[in-house]
Write a protein that holds these residues in place. Structure first.
Motif, PDB file in Angstrom:
ATOM      1  N   HIS A 255       0.826  -1.210   0.000  1.00 53.44           N
ATOM      2  CA  HIS A 255       0.000   0.000   0.000  1.00 53.44           C
ATOM      3  C   HIS A 255       0.860   1.259   0.000  1.00 53.44           C
ATOM      4  O   HIS A 255       2.095   1.195   0.085  1.00 53.44           O
ATOM      5  CB  HIS A 255      -0.982  -0.025   1.181  1.00 53.44           C
ATOM      6  N   LEU A 256       0.181   2.415  -0.075  1.00 48.52           N
ATOM      7  CA  LEU A 256       0.881   3.698  -0.191  1.00 48.52           C
ATOM      8  C   LEU A 256       1.842   3.964   0.963  1.00 48.52           C
ATOM      9  O   LEU A 256       2.858   4.635   0.782  1.00 48.52           O
ATOM     10  CB  LEU A 256      -0.132   4.848  -0.260  1.00 48.52           C
ATOM     11  N   GLY A 257       1.509   3.440   2.136  1.00 50.90           N
ATOM     12  CA  GLY A 257       2.403   3.623   3.297  1.00 50.90           C
ATOM     13  C   GLY A 257       3.772   3.005   3.025  1.00 50.90           C
ATOM     14  O   GLY A 257       4.818   3.589   3.339  1.00 50.90           O
ATOM     15  N   HIS A 258       3.780   1.814   2.422  1.00 53.22           N
ATOM     16  CA  HIS A 258       5.059   1.160   2.070  1.00 53.22           C
ATOM     17  C   HIS A 258       5.835   2.024   1.076  1.00 53.22           C
ATOM     18  O   HIS A 258       7.045   2.197   1.186  1.00 53.22           O
ATOM     19  CB  HIS A 258       4.812  -0.212   1.436  1.00 53.22           C
ATOM     20  N   VAL A 262       9.595   3.591   1.597  1.00 57.07           N
ATOM     21  CA  VAL A 262      10.714   3.247   0.697  1.00 57.07           C
ATOM     22  C   VAL A 262      11.346   4.524   0.136  1.00 57.07           C
ATOM     23  O   VAL A 262      12.575   4.682   0.136  1.00 57.07           O
ATOM     24  CB  VAL A 262      10.236   2.327  -0.458  1.00 57.07           C
ATOM     25  N   LEU A 263      10.495   5.457  -0.319  1.00 51.43           N
ATOM     26  CA  LEU A 263      11.037   6.673  -0.934  1.00 51.43           C
ATOM     27  C   LEU A 263      11.713   7.571   0.104  1.00 51.43           C
ATOM     28  O   LEU A 263      12.728   8.217  -0.184  1.00 51.43           O
ATOM     29  CB  LEU A 263       9.933   7.430  -1.676  1.00 51.43           C
ATOM     30  N   GLU A 265      13.227   6.533   2.896  1.00 51.96           N
ATOM     31  CA  GLU A 265      14.520   5.898   3.198  1.00 51.96           C
ATOM     32  C   GLU A 265      15.517   6.172   2.082  1.00 51.96           C
ATOM     33  O   GLU A 265      16.702   6.457   2.320  1.00 51.96           O
ATOM     34  CB  GLU A 265      14.356   4.383   3.370  1.00 51.96           C
ATOM     35  N   PHE A 266      15.012   6.081   0.844  1.00 53.05           N
ATOM     36  CA  PHE A 266      15.897   6.329  -0.293  1.00 53.05           C
ATOM     37  C   PHE A 266      16.461   7.754  -0.251  1.00 53.05           C
ATOM     38  O   PHE A 266      17.670   7.951  -0.402  1.00 53.05           O
ATOM     39  CB  PHE A 266      15.169   6.104  -1.625  1.00 53.05           C
ATOM     40  N   CYS A 267      15.596   8.745  -0.032  1.00 52.31           N
ATOM     41  CA  CYS A 267      16.046  10.139  -0.063  1.00 52.31           C
ATOM     42  C   CYS A 267      17.060  10.427   1.047  1.00 52.31           C
ATOM     43  O   CYS A 267      18.055  11.125   0.823  1.00 52.31           O
ATOM     44  CB  CYS A 267      14.862  11.101   0.056  1.00 52.31           C
ATOM     45  N   ARG A 268      16.825   9.879   2.240  1.00 53.19           N
ATOM     46  CA  ARG A 268      17.780  10.102   3.340  1.00 53.19           C
ATOM     47  C   ARG A 268      19.136   9.497   2.976  1.00 53.19           C
ATOM     48  O   ARG A 268      20.188  10.090   3.205  1.00 53.19           O
ATOM     49  CB  ARG A 268      17.267   9.467   4.632  1.00 53.19           C
ATOM     50  N   ALA A 269      19.100   8.278   2.414  1.00 52.36           N
ATOM     51  CA  ALA A 269      20.369   7.614   2.088  1.00 52.36           C
ATOM     52  C   ALA A 269      21.068   8.312   0.924  1.00 52.36           C
ATOM     53  O   ALA A 269      22.280   8.563   0.969  1.00 52.36           O
ATOM     54  CB  ALA A 269      20.115   6.138   1.752  1.00 52.36           C
ATOM     55  N   PHE A 270      20.301   8.643  -0.107  1.00 47.57           N
ATOM     56  CA  PHE A 270      20.938   9.190  -1.315  1.00 47.57           C
ATOM     57  C   PHE A 270      21.527  10.571  -1.062  1.00 47.57           C
ATOM     58  O   PHE A 270      22.659  10.862  -1.474  1.00 47.57           O
ATOM     59  CB  PHE A 270      19.936   9.245  -2.476  1.00 47.57           C
TER      60      PHE A 270
END
Ligand code: 2NL
Length: 389
Positions: A255-258, A262-263, A265-270
């Motif tokens: 669902h949208l929460g997942h 994911v996005l 987590e991606f932005c913090r890491a990238f």
């Protein structure tokens, strides 16, 4: 008959007289088997240096050599003797060429052997700079490696597909209506139609690889697809070839929460920040429902952008829940499986992260640009070791 020659030159001198004799009366002497020729063969077989050999070759076969010059005036001989004289010449040449070839090979081998025995490698010389010290990775390659490291940590695999696609995989299966403007010749690079009317094209996004993945793998699916994409567009911020990364998750109960997690987590890491504000705005794509556009928090000062602080926003990607029609088109039952997907421009996020001002320089292959903005090839980005340090 003269006395046997006591030197090579003397033997040549005798040969000279013998050739003169054969030209007058060929039947009195066979040059190829004469004792003087045997002496010449012996000398040739015994040569110890290439210089000796070369000297002998010139004296026999050079322009003024004994054999060349001796038979040069064959046309002046009586016509009835010419065949026999010509024959003698041919057999003499063969008789001398035999030992010559053997000697030449022997001397070449000996000289090579001598070189190998005397020449050596100076291991104390400084080594040349290794290629990985001077070579650089293109920022696109670096960013793809970073994306791969981040998403691999979340359990995503990397999928790839062809740059040349079918209209079906690039548009139809993705729920683009028949009359959608993206299918227009003006926006998409089409190949000439095949006899059946179907047209191949240069993929306009990496989504056809997701279609291929859904058609060939069973859920749960977690993939990212980085790659080249093409659109008929060229100005300061668009190049006809550009790079995209898309992601796809298909599972029961996605669902949208997942998607948001994911996005995030991606932005913090990238962008290598602990906290980053994100804004999800409603949007439209044919292949997702609902569709969202995502902005991240940033501060712009003096042409520099910092993420995770300030109160400005920058759009970085589009996403949504996979449209039920797309799931059906790819053989999945929308009542059993749900999924989410997103897409973003790699070139753009590379520019944002590493501060390259002009997109066009990315694809001009200028080594000065590459040595300024490129990355050291063995500094493989990892989450543990730091993505870009
Ligand atoms: C953007 C938006 C997006 C997708 C790409 C996708 C792929 C399949 C199904 C559903 Cl197979 N969606 N991809 C979804 C939403 C947005 O890209 O602005 N890209 C640069």
């Amino acid at each position: 008959m003269s006395a046997p020659a006591k030197s090579f030159d003397e033997a040549l001198h005798i040969l000279h007289s013998e050739i003169a004799q054969v030209k007058v009366n060929p039947s009195t002497l066979n040059l190829s088997t004469s004792s003087n020729t045997a002496i010449i063969q012996n000398y040739i077989s015994g040569f110890q240096t290439s210089a000796e050999f070369e000297n002998a070759r010139v004296k026999l076969f050079g322009k003024n050599g004994v054999i060349t010059a001796g038979f040069a005036d064959l046309k002046n001989s009586p016509p009835d003797l010419r065949p026999a004289i010509g024959n003698q010449r041919k057999e003499l040449v063969a008789a001398i060429e035999g030992p010559s070839a053997i000697t030449q090979k022997r001397l070449q081998n000996a000289e090579l052997e001598a070189k190998l025995n005397t020449q050596s490698v100076d291991v104390t010389l400084p080594v040349r700079e290794a290629p990985f010290e001077i070579g650089r990775l293109h920022p696109i390659t670096q960013v793809i490696d970073e994306l791969t490291a981040i998403f691999a940590d979340m359990g995503f695999a990397v999928a790839e597909g062809p740059d040349i696609e079918t209209e079906d995989y690039n548009f139809t299966k993705l729920n683009f209506p028949e009359n959608h403007p993206a299918r227009d010749m003006h926006d998409t690079f089409f190949f000439n139609p095949k006899p059946d009317g179907s047209r191949l094209l240069l993929r306009t996004h990496t989504s056809p690889v997701q279609v291929r993945t859904m058609l060939s793998q069973k859920p749960p699916i977690r993939v990212i697809i980085p790659g080249r994409t093409y659109r008929s567009d060229s100005d300061q911020t668009h190049t006809p070839m550009f790079h995209q990364v898309e992601g796809l998750v298909i599972d029961k109960g996605s669902h949208l929460g997942h998607l948001k997690w994911v996005l995030h987590e991606f932005c913090r890491a990238f962008f290598e920040v602990d906290r980053v504000g994100m804004r999800f705005r409603p949007s439209f794509f044919p292949f997702t429902e609902p569709s969202l556009e995502v902005d991240i928090q940033c501060r712009r000062d003096k042409g520099e952008i910092r993420f995770g602080e300030g109160d400005d926003w920058m759009e970085i990607l589009g996403c949504g829940m996979v449209h039920p029609n797309v799931l059906k088109n790819c053989g999945l039952d929308p009542d059993e499986f749900q999924g989410f997907a997103w897409g973003m421009g790699i070139d753009r996020i590379a520019m944002l992260k590493y501060g390259m001002p002009d997109l066009r320089a990315f694809f001009e292959a200028d080594v000065r640009w590459l040595s300024h903005y490129g990355f050291r090839p063995l500094d493989w980005p990892t989450l543990a070791g730091g993505l870009s340090s």
